[in-house]
Structures are given as structure tokens and as C-alpha cells.
Design an enzyme around this catalytic site. Structure first.
Site, PDB file in Angstrom:
ATOM      1  N   ASP A 162      -8.818 -19.958  -1.119  1.00 30.24           N
ATOM      2  CA  ASP A 162      -8.382 -20.997  -2.034  1.00 30.24           C
ATOM      3  C   ASP A 162      -6.976 -20.606  -2.507  1.00 30.24           C
ATOM      4  OD1 ASP A 162     -10.193 -22.970  -4.497  1.00 30.24           O
ATOM      5  OD2 ASP A 162      -8.160 -23.143  -3.715  1.00 30.24           O
TER       6      ASP A 162
HETATM    7  C1  GLC Z   1      -7.278 -25.733  -5.642  1.00 25.72           C
HETATM    8  C2  GLC Z   1      -8.742 -25.983  -5.489  1.00 25.72           C
HETATM    9  C3  GLC Z   1      -9.178 -26.302  -4.099  1.00 25.72           C
HETATM   10  C4  GLC Z   1      -8.080 -27.074  -3.375  1.00 25.72           C
HETATM   11  C5  GLC Z   1      -6.899 -26.136  -3.234  1.00 25.72           C
HETATM   12  C6  GLC Z   1      -5.714 -26.819  -2.525  1.00 25.72           C
HETATM   13  O1  GLC Z   1      -7.030 -24.645  -6.474  1.00 25.72           O
HETATM   14  O2  GLC Z   1      -9.630 -24.993  -6.004  1.00 25.72           O
HETATM   15  O3  GLC Z   1     -10.398 -27.055  -4.189  1.00 25.72           O
HETATM   16  O4  GLC Z   1      -8.533 -27.501  -2.104  1.00 25.72           O
HETATM   17  O5  GLC Z   1      -6.452 -25.639  -4.482  1.00 25.72           O
HETATM   18  O6  GLC Z   1      -5.202 -27.835  -3.322  1.00 25.72           O
END
Ligand code: GLC
Length: 721
Positions: free
Chosen positions: A267
Site C-alpha cells: 500500500d
Molecule cells: C491508499 C489506500 C489504498 C489505495 C492506495 C493507492 O493509502 O490505503 O486502498 O489503493 O493508497 O491510492
């Protein structure tokens, strides 16, 4: 398995090029590519060289065919081996045509609808240049203080698993290489991100392996069984180790035990966050832990590109691990057909034609109709055409009904409740006033509200949370409606006119001051681009509410976590011989939630006949047939969700008082009766024992069938081995 072509491509790549392939950058690094093809962006702050950007493996956050084509073409001009970029984005519940948030979709209990919504989202996203979506989010949720419950389909592992499968089917289809109007799915957040202590985002998760496997892992596994191409790590710890550096969770369970050989992406920033977590002293150790855990792509932090080369040279990381990660990424690019067609489905002309087209908007409207849940109705709904309506509240004319993760949608294009009702009611039958803002109110607003309410026969209040009050980093310790909105209800009560509340919210709320005060309550969640139109259809009776809660509404925040599939304890309050005091209870509130899992009202009434069992005993070879007749005894066609639960009366470990095992959503015309038959198999009675073996035990079970977890007929049967 990767093919020989890709293997030889990896062999031609330098170590620097391979490591850069593991880096995911955001669009600003490629900004301006459309004009000059030059790279700009925050390279300085991340210490990213132009060389790295030229060799990056993927981009996140793109939205637009022309930009996507420009970025890809600019990249291919600068990448030595002509390796195309993967373009990824969060298309969670729609691209430009925004569908109800997943928690709302979870209340539809309609897998075809869910699949269709994902298919449409994929069509719109792919013509706009996107190859991969960071969805479905399938984290099981039991704590409405957490802002991201809106992104999940709810508290039940079986229902979440069915939705996970449906979303993956919709996003990916069954020919990802051939159908450029599908996108690769990325199931998230692995694992158990929804179990953060206190409902506080990014917080510690600590549970037994048994609990993890029994409740939190099934939906991720279901997505992978459906062929989901990617997995995203979660921010939280699992067994004391952040998921992103958790070898036991990723290498041993996900890749080893489950055999997942797709791409694992961190993430945002989660690799580097192992430093504040306190399991990595620096970026180098964070990179080491993540690559050893099997994380292929590092999202938006530079630990890999800054340190993996040294780690390989120092012999701390085998280059084989880098090669395997690169191979998985290149294999995904190949499955998406990017080597032959780097811009894949990006098509500015088609983008103009299909994005936000009427067909898609109609599908979003239908999804919104089926996701709303009627929580209360003292015969004031549907609205009578001769009744004058006062529409009041901060959401009456608001486009903020798309919910979090609708960044590519447009609030300005959303159909508001006022617009929806204006299209249904004669102009002089609808009066409007703001009444209050989401979190503030003025005397003037209250006076105006009182004035229009006085002139009307029925009051419709459009209330709720603004979309910043839930979603990522949107945890709330108190989950009531903001005080000014409760004040508005109290201000209007003395008029003694019927009050209908329509709720716009991203979580189950503490509905004290709402459910007890209103004559009807319609839960609309964040219903998406067509929300107001759908709500107008429901309020006027053109459509009949059919949603059923996929997440419990707590009696109060003090009751959390509250969920239907709980254990009985040794002193259950509702036992026939329960003592007055020394039982598992609160002194000041009930144990039961305010509104239970599976609950939802209709404008019609469904009557259940006696449940018939094919036998008193079942075995693995002779499943149990359960038949129940359901009749629509009302005057309006309606959909009922017939739910099947079981209870294992005595297990090797304690077993929940209820477990959803099957359901049918059936449309019944007035007077129509249908016999619904479920087949219950021995497999459905299996569970994780204390030694983690997954099996069923002979013995006594209950089977329950009804229109809500709390409204069922109960029969007993035995499983014989
Ligand atoms: C965010 C979220 C995740 C998302 C990623 C990209 O922090 O936790 O669900 O897909 O960043 O935007």
C-alpha cells in the site's frame, strides 16, 4: 508460469533496470508528458533520478485516455528495452459513473448487480487508459468507528466472499488479454485491515491465527480463486509484524499455502512505514523485509530503488528474488497484452462516447435503488402524490453523495434528492429549505425550515455525514449524526407532521435521536451519481426498497464491536435460566444491536411457510435439503432476501450463534408464492479447529431461515460422520 520470452527479457535487464521495475510512481513524476514527453514531478523529495523514472514499472493515479497515451508513449521512448508501464488507479465503485459505495452494494445482496457495476467501471476506466484497479477491497468490518467500512461489503465472511468473486469477475472478465475493456483487479488490503483496534485507521491488529483464517481471510481467498491478478498489502500488523514485511503472511501463506503467483504491491508508503512501525531501523532494512516477504512493487517510497542494489551486492538478498518479482510484473503486462498494445484500451473517442453514458447511469441508478435499506416506516412511505413535501437538510440539494474513493467522478453531475423529487412531484408539491449545514446551523436556517415545513403535509429530511467524515483516515469516536442535524429534527418535531429521514453516511451510525424520532428512515449510504433519482423512485413508491443490512447498526458506540455471528459465552443473557445480574450484559444498554445484520423493510409484506427439512440427519454424502415457501401478502411487488443460517451447537472450539451460509434474493408479485430450496452440504459446516485443521464435527446443528438474522424459523438436525 512466466514464458521463455520474458525470462530472456529479464536476463537482458541490468540490475538497476530490474529494481526500477519494482517501483510505482504517481502521475506527477510523468506530468507534462502529454506536451513535452519530459519528466517532472517531485523527484527531488524522493531522491528519484530521471533514470529510475525511465525504468519505473508502473504509475498510479492516471485518469484520461490522452494523458495515458502520452505517458506511455513518452515512457517507451525513454525505456531502453521498450518495457511498457502498468497504469493503475483506485476505481473502487465506479470511474466517472459512480456506483453506490461497496457497503451500500453489500446491502443489495445482489451479485449480478455487483458484477455489472465492476464491468461498467472497467469499461470506463480502460478507455481512459487504466490497466489495473486497486479493488475490490474485501476487508471484513465489525467496527463502524473505522472510516473505511464504507469500502467493504460488510461483516460476514461468506457474503463478502461472494461479493469479492462478483467484483473480480466484473473487473477482469474471463479474457483479460483479449478484452481491452476489462482491467486487472487487485484485492486489498491483505490482511485484516478492518480489525484495527478502536476502529482507528492504520492501528494495530492482533488476533489469533484461527480468528484470522475463520473470519478475515476467506474473502481474499475467494477473490484469488476467482483469478484476481494482484494483491495489495495492508498498513496494519498481523501477529506483531506489519503485513508489508510479513514473511509468514505473504511468502508462507499467500504464496506458499494458497499458491498465489501474481503481483503483490505494497500500500502507499507501507514499505517505508516499517520504520515508524518499529521493525526496520532504516529504509535499507525496510527494503530487505519487504523483498524477503515477497512484495513485488513498492508504492510511492524509494526503499527498493535506493537499497536493493547494495543488498544484492552484499549478498543479503539473492538476485533471484528480484528476478522473480520482475517476472511476475512482466507476466502481468503480458497478460494485459501491453507488449503488443502498450496503450491497450485507451481511446479518446470511445472515452467521450461511453464514459458517463446513459446506459451506465441507468445501471448506477438501479444499483442505488437496490442498495438503499428501509430502516423504519410507520406507513408514511411511499409518499402520497397529493401530499405536499418539505425537503429539508444539508443533503437535499447536495452532490456530495458519491462517497469516498470517487475521485474520478463529479459531484456536480450527481443527481441530487431535490432534482430526483422534482422529476416526480408537481412543482407546487415540493418545498425546500437547507435547515442546517452538515455540522452547523443558524437561527435563520431553522426559521426557514420551520416555514416550509408548516406549509407541507410531510417532511423529508436529507441528513448525514459529509464524505470527508468517512473513508481513509476518517475514523470517528462518536458516530451519531452531527448535533446541528439532531437539533433540526427536534426543531421540527413539535409540528407533529410525518418526518421521513433519508441518510447519507459511510458507516452504520448511532441513530439515537433519528430512528426514535422519525416516522420513516431510508438508509441511502453514498448512493452515487444517480443517488437522488434512485431515492426519489423509492420515496414515491415507483420502486420498492429491497436492501438488507450487511453490517449491524450498534445501539451505541459503547457496544462496539457488535456483529451477528458472535459467540454465546458461558453466561448468555438470553438463556432461559439466565440470572438477573451475573450474565454477559451491560447495565445501561441492551446486548443486541439497534438494527441487525440482514435487516431491511419493504413496502410489501412477506410471509414464510413452515421450513421443511429433507431429513433429520445429514452426512457428507447426503446433504440436507431445506425448503421454505415465501409469499408476498402485500399489494406491491417486492424483493425479499431469504437468508439461511446455521448454528453448530457444540464444536471443538466455541461456535457462533449464527453463520450465514446461503441466501436468495427473490422478486415476488403481490400474492405470489415461491418455494425456496437450499442444499446444505457437509462442507458448509466446516470450520477451523484449535489446531487449524478445517473440518466439520458430527453432532447437533440448528438451521435458521428468514428475512433477517433476527427473524428466522429454527429447526434442528444432526450431522453424522
Ligand atoms: C491508499 C489506500 C489504498 C489505495 C492506495 C493507492 O493509502 O490505503 O486502498 O489503493 O493508497 O491510492
Amino acid at each position: 508460469m512466466a514464458d521463455q520470452q520474458l525470462i530472456s527479457l529479464v536476463e537482458r535487464m541490468t540490475l538497476e533496470e530490474k529494481i526500477a521495475q519494482l517501483m510505482q510512481l504517481a502521475v506527477p513524476f510523468f506530468e507534462g508528458a502529454e506536451q513535452s514527453g519530459q519528466i517532472t514531478g517531485p523527484m527531488e523529495s524522493l531522491g528519484i533520478t530521471e533514470e529510475i523514472v525511465h525504468n519505473a514499472g508502473s504509475v498510479l493515479g492516471l485518469a484520461g485516455a490522452k494523458e495515458a497515451i502520452a505517458v506511455q508513449e513518452a515512457h517507451l521512448r525513454s525505456n531502453r528495452l521498450g518495457i511498457p508501464l502498468l497504469l493503475m488507479a483506485d476505481i473502487v465503485h465506479g470511474f466517472k459513473t459512480i456506483f453506490p459505495v461497496p457497503l451500500a452494494m453489500g446491502c443489495s445482496w445482489d451479485m449480478e448487480l455487483a458484477e455489472q457495476s465492476a464491468k461498467i467501471a472497467a469499461r470506463e476506466a480502460s478507455v481512459s487508459g487504466i490497466h489495473v484497479t486497486f479493488a475490490p477491497m474485501v476487508d471484513l468490518v465489525r467496527d463502524p468507528r473505522w472510516g473505511r467500512v464504507m469500502e467493504s461489503t460488510g461483516e460476514d465472511p461468506y457474503l463478502n466472499s461472494e461479493f469479492a468473486r462478483a467484483f473480480v469477475r466484473g473487473f477482469q472478465g474471463d479474457d483479460l488479454s483479449g478484452d481491452v475493456h476489462r482491467v486487472a483487479a487487485c484485492v486489498k488490503h491483505f490482511a485484516a485491515y478492518g480489525a484495527g483496534e478502536g476502529g482507528r485507521d492504520y492501528n494495530t491488529v492482533d488476533m489469533s491465527e484461527r480468528q484470522l483464517r475463520e473470519y478475515y481471510l476467506p474473502a481474499y481467498k475467494a477473490a484469488l480463486e476467482e483469478g484476481c491478478e494482484m494483491v495489495m498489502t495492508s498498513f496494519n500488523t498481523v501477529h506483531g509484524v506489519p503485513a508489508t514485511g510479513n514473511k509468514r503472511l505473504m511468502r508462507d501463506l499467500l504464496r506458499g499455502e494458497w499458491g498465489f503467483d501474481g503481483v503483490l504491491i505494497s500500500d502507499w508508503g507501507a514499505v517505508k512505514e516499517m520504520i515508524p512501525h518499529g521493525v526496520a531501523e532504516d529504509e535499507e532494512e525496510a527494503a530487505l523485509k519487504a523483498i524477503l516477504a515477497g512484495v513485488d512493487i513498492e508504492m510511492m517510497t524509494p526503499c527498493y530503488v535506493h537499497h536493493l542494489q547494495d543488498l544484492v551486492r552484499e549478498g543479503k538478498v539473492e538476485e533471484r528474488l528480484i528476478d522473480e518479482a520482475v517476472l511476475r510484473i512482466l507476466s502481468l503486462k503480458k497478460r494485459l497484452g501491453l507488449f503488443e498494445r502498450p496503450v491497450r484500451g485507451a481511446d479518446p473517442a470511445l472515452e467521450q462516447e461511453i464514459v458517463f453514458c446513459d446506459e451506465h447511469r441507468q445501471a448506477a441508478r438501479e444499483a442505488a435503488v437496490k442498495s438503499c435499506v428501509l430502516l423504519k416506516n410507520n406507513s408514511v412511505l411511499p409518499l402520497k402524490s397529493e401530499k405536499r413535501v418539505a425537503l429539508i437538510g444539508p443533503f437535499a440539494a447536495s452532490g456530495d453523495i458519491l462517497g469516498p474513493w470517487s475521485w474520478t467522478g463529479s459531484k456536480e453531475d450527481a443527481i441530487t434528492v431535490e432534482q430526483g423529487l422534482r422529476s416526480k412531484l408537481a412543482s407546487d408539491m415540493l418545498l425546500t429549505a437547507e435547515g442546517c449545514d452538515v455540522t452547523s446551523v443558524t437561527e435563520q436556517q431553522l426559521d426557514e425550515a420551520l416555514k416550509v415545513a408548516n406549509e407541507a403535509d410531510v417532511i423529508v429530511l436529507a441528513l448525514g455525514e459529509d464524505s470527508e467524515m468517512s473513508g481513509e483516515a476518517g475514523s470517528r469516536a462518536f458516530i451519531t449524526l452531527p448535533e446541528p442535524q439532531l437539533e433540526l429534527i427536534q426543531h421540527l418535531k413539535p409540528l407533529q407532521k410525518p418526518i421521513v429521514v433519508v441518510l447519507f453516511n459511510g458507516r452504520p451510525l448511532d441513530l439515537h435521536g433519528v430512528l426514535d424520532e422519525a416516522d420513516a428512515v431510508l438508509e441511502a449510504w453514498y448512493p452515487g451519481s444517480e443517488g437522488g433519482a434512485a431515492i426519489a423512485e423509492l420515496l414515491t413508491g415507483e420502486a420498492n426498497p429491497s436492501g438488507r443490512l450487511s453490517m449491524s447498526f450498534p445501539y451505541s458506540v459503547g457496544q462496539i464491536p457488535v456483529y451477528y455471528n458472535h459467540f454465546n459465552t458461558g453466561r448468555p443473557k438470553d438463556a432461559p435460566d439466565a440470572q438477573e445480574r451475573y450474565v454477559s450484559q451491560y447495565l445501561d444498554i441492551p446486548n443486541e444491536p439497534l438494527l441487525p445484520f440482514g435487516f431491511g423493510l419493504s413496502y410489501t409484506e412477506f410471509q414464510y411457510g413452515k421450513m421443511m427439512l429433507s431429513a433429520e440427519e445429514m452426512t457428507a454424502k447426503s446433504p440436507l435439503e431445506i425448503t421454505v415457501s415465501v409469499t408476498n401478502v402485500g399489494e406491491m411487488a417486492g424483493e425479499e432476501v431469504v437468508q439461511l443460517y446455521i448454528r453448530d451447537m457444540s464444536g471443538e472450539v466455541v461456535r457462533p450463534v449464527q453463520e450465514l451460509k446461503d441466501f436468495r434474493k427473490v422478486l415476488l408479485q403481490p400474492g405470489e408464492q415461491q418455494d425456496i430450496t437450499f442444499i446444505l452440504t457437509e462442507e458448509q459446516l466446516r470450520y477451523h479447529h484449535s489446531d487449524l485443521t478445517y473440518s466439520s464435527d458430527a453432532g447437533e446443528f440448528c438451521v435458521m431461515v428468514g428475512g433477517s438474522s433476527k427473524d428466522t424459523e429454527i429447526r434442528r438436525f444432526r450431522l453424522k460422520k
